[in-house]
Motif scaffolding. Structure first.
Motif, short mmCIF file in Angstrom:
data_model
loop_
_atom_site.label_atom_id
_atom_site.label_comp_id
_atom_site.label_asym_id
_atom_site.label_seq_id
_atom_site.Cartn_x
_atom_site.Cartn_y
_atom_site.Cartn_z
N UNK A 256 17.14 -7.39 -19.87
CA UNK A 256 16.60 -8.55 -19.16
C UNK A 256 16.14 -8.18 -17.75
N UNK A 257 15.24 -7.20 -17.70
CA UNK A 257 14.64 -6.76 -16.44
C UNK A 257 13.92 -7.93 -15.79
N UNK A 258 14.36 -8.35 -14.59
CA UNK A 258 13.81 -9.55 -13.97
C UNK A 258 14.05 -9.53 -12.47
N UNK A 259 13.65 -10.61 -11.80
CA UNK A 259 13.90 -10.76 -10.37
C UNK A 259 13.24 -9.69 -9.52
N UNK A 260 12.10 -9.18 -9.96
CA UNK A 260 11.42 -8.11 -9.23
C UNK A 260 10.84 -8.67 -7.92
N UNK A 261 11.14 -8.01 -6.82
CA UNK A 261 10.68 -8.47 -5.52
C UNK A 261 10.23 -7.29 -4.67
N UNK A 262 9.00 -7.34 -4.21
CA UNK A 262 8.46 -6.31 -3.34
C UNK A 262 9.10 -6.40 -1.96
N UNK A 263 9.52 -5.26 -1.44
CA UNK A 263 10.10 -5.21 -0.09
C UNK A 263 8.99 -4.95 0.94
N UNK A 264 9.25 -5.29 2.18
CA UNK A 264 8.30 -5.02 3.24
C UNK A 264 8.23 -3.51 3.50
N UNK A 265 7.16 -3.09 4.12
CA UNK A 265 7.09 -1.71 4.58
C UNK A 265 6.39 -0.74 3.66
N UNK A 266 5.42 -1.21 2.87
CA UNK A 266 4.63 -0.27 2.05
C UNK A 266 3.94 0.73 2.98
N UNK A 267 3.82 1.98 2.50
CA UNK A 267 3.26 3.04 3.34
C UNK A 267 2.20 3.82 2.59
N UNK A 268 1.20 4.30 3.34
CA UNK A 268 0.23 5.22 2.77
C UNK A 268 0.73 6.64 2.99
N UNK A 269 0.91 7.38 1.92
CA UNK A 269 1.33 8.77 2.00
C UNK A 269 0.15 9.66 1.63
N UNK A 270 -0.12 10.66 2.48
CA UNK A 270 -1.23 11.56 2.22
C UNK A 270 -0.79 12.99 2.49
N UNK A 271 -0.06 13.59 1.54
CA UNK A 271 0.45 14.95 1.77
C UNK A 271 -0.65 15.99 1.90
N UNK A 272 -1.80 15.74 1.26
CA UNK A 272 -2.95 16.65 1.35
C UNK A 272 -4.22 15.80 1.39
N UNK A 273 -5.33 16.34 1.92
CA UNK A 273 -6.57 15.55 2.02
C UNK A 273 -7.04 14.97 0.69
N UNK A 274 -6.75 15.67 -0.42
CA UNK A 274 -7.22 15.18 -1.72
C UNK A 274 -6.14 14.46 -2.51
N UNK A 275 -5.04 14.13 -1.85
CA UNK A 275 -3.91 13.53 -2.53
C UNK A 275 -3.36 12.39 -1.68
N UNK A 276 -3.35 11.18 -2.23
CA UNK A 276 -2.90 10.03 -1.46
C UNK A 276 -2.35 8.95 -2.39
N UNK A 277 -1.35 8.21 -1.90
CA UNK A 277 -0.85 7.07 -2.67
C UNK A 277 -0.20 6.07 -1.72
N UNK A 278 -0.12 4.84 -2.17
CA UNK A 278 0.62 3.79 -1.47
C UNK A 278 2.01 3.75 -2.07
N UNK A 279 3.01 3.92 -1.22
CA UNK A 279 4.40 3.95 -1.66
C UNK A 279 5.08 2.64 -1.28
N UNK A 280 5.71 2.00 -2.25
CA UNK A 280 6.35 0.71 -2.00
C UNK A 280 7.74 0.68 -2.63
N UNK A 281 8.63 -0.06 -1.98
CA UNK A 281 10.00 -0.22 -2.44
C UNK A 281 10.16 -1.63 -3.01
N UNK A 282 10.94 -1.77 -4.05
CA UNK A 282 11.18 -3.10 -4.61
C UNK A 282 12.61 -3.23 -5.10
N UNK A 283 13.04 -4.47 -5.24
CA UNK A 283 14.36 -4.78 -5.79
C UNK A 283 14.18 -5.47 -7.13
N UNK A 284 15.21 -5.45 -7.92
CA UNK A 284 15.19 -6.14 -9.22
C UNK A 284 16.63 -6.33 -9.68
N UNK A 285 16.79 -7.01 -10.79
CA UNK A 285 18.10 -7.11 -11.40
C UNK A 285 17.98 -7.08 -12.91
#
Length: 572
Positions: free
Chosen positions: A90-119
């Protein structure tokens, strides 16, 4: 038949067919993705969930939805996993946390990293997702991680849930009862014991040494951890901010003793488990021999083996003619100080981490200790060694998560673990090359004196080598310069053929004189200790320990070991 997913590939911008805009609104990207993910998760619509992933995306789950450590790669495997597990938990209660970040370890590699909670129906969890842009303009999940934080109905006894015992006499009598186990029965390992205590589970740690920390206290005097303190914090009681980045063994020994006292853990020192028997009802009978010779038999629900993945049993290779040698033969565990062999010629066999016992025995550091005491020392290098400096390497390998100013260790531990091991490997192939460029002067110097350098497993360097092999590398804290300067001699042009009365003879006919031969050859492995305790039949059912399984998860450690309620704990 092989598929495109058999070989993990980084989601580079070229591969995705996109370019990244400079003004990306990361919180908007995360919010829009979760606006689709949350209703799909609530409806248990696995097709819609999988549509939010790259075709070769990853979902890593630690206990939350599988009661196991699992990694699923590719849309088909992710969907099957969700079809099987989403509704029952019963995966539920998903909630996005504040503070999403853009990570760019290399010029050709990038992603938005986000934390979330659930129950789920059994627990509270947290997660980490990495979103990448696609040619359609839609951002999709590259990796997603779910982990169990807390079981419902079993909160840890910390903060507002801490024990409240106003009566000092009651506290004293309770502690005495816990220490002697005059009621109930116990489990083992300071780390695990602290967690179990906070969950209200009685646990007893059996320590063979006379004092907590002696396992570190009586290593060689020069021993110092080569990984940073943020990687080594213990639960509830982190190292103070004054602590050195790389901890001396003697200092760590004292801290472990202090930790056990501060956390009021039940530890029997100078005691040893003699036998562990699996009973017909699934419980275990554990016979413990105390220092005074008396024995105590416990019947327990769980047994935790916290013996290190080397098992603490020195591995001593045997060579022809060994009995003829007129000098001294030692294992690295027996080395105390270079001053013990002043005026002697020493040969150290092995030129990496002392196999499968990370952070404890570095043959380089043993050699450095000898040099500091004016001893003639030669390192015998049997195979290639991956070398990186702690100065240049550690900030690149662990700087994002386990370094000064990186943020809370509790959060960064999740972020670090959230990256699937095989993806981490691909990223670290690049990082390893960057470190080599930073260490170029040192590495060139080693090559000039004939030291054999490697790149680690598949060129992925230190961290993946530690995960997959538990050895094969050296983290340089200055010893390499002594090799370059000729203060530490190298022998690696042939394998050992036999011992002689005065040293070693090699297959190419050369000989090396020695008064002391020290084996830095590691340990037999934890399975040997487990077999001695539980017997052949139960040991035959124990799964491999350490290295990675086909999904990239660690074998044996912190997970089902093949035998119910028998556990193996090691690592940071």
């Amino acid at each position: 038949m092989a598929t495109v997913f058999d070989k993990p590939a980084l989601p580079t911008l070229d591969r995705l067919g996109v370019s990244l805009q400079a003004d990306v609104d990361v919180q908007k990207v995360a919010t829009e993705w979760f606006a689709k993910f949350v209703p799909a998760a609530s409806a248990k619509d696995t097709t819609k969930i999988v549509d939010l992933f790259l075709e070769d995306g990853w979902w890593r789950d630690h206990l939350a939805l599988t009661w196991e450590l699992r990694t699923f790669h590719g849309a088909a495997k992710i969907k099957k996993f969700l079809d099987d597990q989403l509704a029952p938990f019963d995966f539920s209660g998903v909630k996005l946390c504040d503070g999403a970040e853009l990570k760019r370890p290399y010029p050709d590699l990038a992603w938005v990293q986000a934390i979330f909670d659930f129950e789920t129906n059994v627990g509270i969890g947290s997660g980490v997702v990495r979103l990448v842009p696609t040619a359609s303009g839609e951002w999709k999940a590259f990796t997603l991680y779910t982990t169990l934080e807390e079981l419902k109905g079993f909160p840890e006894r910390i903060g507002p849930n801490r024990n409240f015992l106003p009566n000092h006499g009651k506290w004293l009598s309770q502690r005495e009862e816990e220490r002697t186990f005059s009621k109930g029965d116990p489990a083992s390992g300071l780390d695990a014991a602290a967690r179990l205590k906070m969950l209200g589970v009685p646990a007893l740690v059996i320590e063979r040494q006379n004092r907590i920390g002696d396992q570190w206290r009586y290593r060689y005097e020069a021993l110092c951890l080569h990984d940073p303190i943020w990687y080594d914090h213990l639960p509830y009681l982190p190292f103070p901010p004054t602590w050195p980045v790389f901890t001396p063994a003697q200092k760590l020994a004292g801290w472990l003793e202090y930790y056990a006292e501060a956390m009021e853990l039940n530890v029997w020192t100078n005691a040893e488990a003699e036998n562990v028997k699996l009973l017909d009802d699934g419980k275990y009978e554990v016979v413990v021999k105390k220092g005074d010779g008396t024995k105590r038999t416990f019947t327990v629900d769980h047994v935790i083996m916290a013996v290190g993945f080397g098992g603490g049993v020195p591995k001593m290779p045997s060579f022809p003619g060994q009995e003829e040698f007129q000098g001294q033969i030692l294992h690295s565990t027996q080395h105390k100080s270079g001053r013990d062999h002043i005026g002697k010629k020493v040969v150290i066999i092995g030129a990496c981490t002392s196999g499968r016992e990370v952070r404890r025995f570095y043959s380089h550091d043993l050699a450095s200790d000898y040099v500091e005491h004016g001893v003639d020392v030669t390192l015998f290098q049997r195979s290639e060694t991956y070398v990186m400096s702690t100065k240049n390497g550690m900030p690149r390998v662990l700087g994002e998560t386990f370094w000064e100013g990186a943020g809370p260790t509790e959060l960064n531990d999740r972020i670090h673990t959230s990256m699937p091991a095989f993806m981490m490997k691909e990223i670290h192939k690049r990082i390893t090359k960057d470190i080599a460029e930073d260490d170029k002067e040192t590495l060139d110097g080693l090559r000039k004196v004939g030291f054999k350098l490697g790149w680690g497993s598949d060129g992925a360097g230190f961290l993946y080598n530690a995960m997959s092999r538990g050895g094969g590398y050296y983290l340089d804290v200055g010893t390499c310069q002594k090799i370059i300067d000729g203060k530490i001699k190298i022998k690696n042009d042939s394998q050992i053929e036999r011992f002689t009365k005065t040293g070693l003879k090699f297959e190419n006919g050369t000989e090396l004189e020695a008064d002391v031969i020290l084996f830095a050859t590691g340990f037999e492995g934890a399975t040997r200790v487990i077999k001695r305790l539980v017997g052949d039949e139960v040991a035959s059912r124990v799964s491999p320990i350490w290295a990675l399984d086909k999904e990239g998860e660690q074998n044996g450690a912190w997970r089902f070991l093949g035998v119910p309620n028998l556990w193996f704990m090691t690592g940071m």
